[in-house]
Design a protein around this motif. Structure first.
Motif, short mmCIF file in Angstrom:
data_model
loop_
_atom_site.label_atom_id
_atom_site.label_comp_id
_atom_site.label_asym_id
_atom_site.label_seq_id
_atom_site.Cartn_x
_atom_site.Cartn_y
_atom_site.Cartn_z
N ASP A 6 11.11 -5.02 7.01
CA ASP A 6 10.90 -6.53 7.39
C ASP A 6 9.16 -6.71 7.23
O ASP A 6 8.68 -7.39 7.84
N CYS A 7 8.69 -6.10 6.08
CA CYS A 7 7.07 -6.25 5.78
C CYS A 7 7.31 -7.66 4.91
O CYS A 7 8.09 -8.05 4.24
N GLN A 8 6.28 -8.42 5.30
CA GLN A 8 5.96 -9.65 4.23
C GLN A 8 5.78 -9.23 2.92
O GLN A 8 5.21 -7.97 2.50
N PRO A 9 6.12 -9.92 1.95
CA PRO A 9 6.13 -9.52 0.50
C PRO A 9 4.53 -9.20 0.34
O PRO A 9 3.38 -9.67 0.45
N GLY A 10 4.74 -8.26 -0.57
CA GLY A 10 3.07 -7.65 -0.98
C GLY A 10 2.60 -6.67 0.01
O GLY A 10 1.65 -5.85 -0.12
N TYR A 11 3.52 -6.21 0.94
CA TYR A 11 3.09 -5.36 2.20
C TYR A 11 4.20 -4.18 2.33
O TYR A 11 5.35 -4.20 1.79
N TYR A 12 3.73 -3.10 3.08
CA TYR A 12 4.62 -2.03 3.11
C TYR A 12 4.32 -1.20 4.20
O TYR A 12 3.26 -1.44 4.76
N GLY A 13 5.07 -0.69 5.02
CA GLY A 13 5.00 0.24 6.14
C GLY A 13 4.06 -0.32 7.30
O GLY A 13 3.54 -1.19 7.26
N LEU A 22 0.38 -2.50 5.94
CA LEU A 22 -0.62 -1.97 4.69
C LEU A 22 -0.07 -2.79 3.59
O LEU A 22 0.94 -3.22 3.08
N ARG A 23 -1.28 -3.24 2.93
CA ARG A 23 -1.09 -4.03 1.55
C ARG A 23 -0.85 -3.20 0.14
O ARG A 23 -1.51 -2.09 0.01
N CYS A 24 0.10 -3.42 -0.41
CA CYS A 24 0.24 -3.03 -1.60
C CYS A 24 -0.87 -3.21 -2.68
O CYS A 24 -1.27 -4.23 -2.86
N ARG A 25 -1.07 -2.16 -3.57
CA ARG A 25 -2.10 -2.13 -4.55
C ARG A 25 -1.54 -2.46 -5.94
O ARG A 25 -2.45 -2.61 -6.93
N ILE A 26 -0.46 -2.62 -6.15
CA ILE A 26 0.02 -3.06 -7.30
C ILE A 26 0.17 -4.62 -7.69
O ILE A 26 0.92 -5.23 -7.00
N SER A 34 5.22 2.60 -1.46
CA SER A 34 3.86 3.21 -0.76
C SER A 34 2.79 2.13 -1.46
O SER A 34 3.00 1.32 -2.24
N LYS A 35 1.35 2.40 -1.22
CA LYS A 35 0.29 1.63 -1.99
C LYS A 35 0.38 1.73 -3.32
O LYS A 35 -0.31 0.65 -3.78
#
Length: 163
Positions: A6-13, A22-26, A34-35
């Motif tokens: 249920d994270c917003q797009p571009g985020y995880y965990g 946490l923000r995704c780095r991809i 994961s990042k």
């Protein structure tokens, strides 16, 4: 750190210590595991090995229904160009076709990914415009096939036919 759907797009965990997402780095990733590993790319991008691409890398083909890059068809090297022929003859015409081929080394796992061309032909100029009437030509389509001569075997040093 756990993975949350249920994270917003571009985020995880969510971190256990601070309860922050946490923000995704991809780049161009919509959902991450994961990042450094994407699980769903933004619209118009293809997912391949945790990364997002506008075109699939070489050797992989786009699967439109899942927006992922699937293993493509792997083909070998081209053969040398074959003899210039027309109607299975290497003489008797000004122009002919020469062909080269390559083999499929690895078929794709899905039938939806087509293999590239494995044979191609091009026009060529015949080496000999006029054919010489030799023993091999007589046997391969000349007088022998028309019932004028019958022979059990061909003798290499025999005198010319028809004299």
């Amino acid at each position: 750190m756990g993975v949350s759907s249920d994270c917003q797009p571009g985020y995880y965990g969510i971190t256990r210590q601070t309860q922050h997402v946490l923000r995704c780095r991809i780049e161009n990733c919509e959902s991450c595991f994961s990042k450094d590993f994407c699980t769903k790319c933004k619209l118009g991008f293809y997912l391949h090995k945790g990364r997002c691409f506008d075109k699939c890398p070489e050797g992989f083909a786009p699967l439109e229904e899942t927006m992922e890059c699937g293993e493509g068809c792997e083909v070998g090297q081209w053969s040398e160009w074959g003899a210039c022929t027309r109607r299975n003859k290497t003489c008797g015409y000004k122009w002919g076709l020469e062909t080269r081929t390559r083999h499929i080394v690895k078929k794709p796992p899905k039938d939806t990914i087509p293999c590239p061309t494995i044979a191609e032909s091009r026009m060529c100029k015949m080496a000999m415009r006029h054919c010489r009437r030799g023993l091999s030509e007589l046997m391969n389509g000349g007088l022998f096939n028309k019932g004028k001569f019958q022979a059990e075997a061909c003798v290499v040093n025999s005198p010319p036919l028809g004299r």
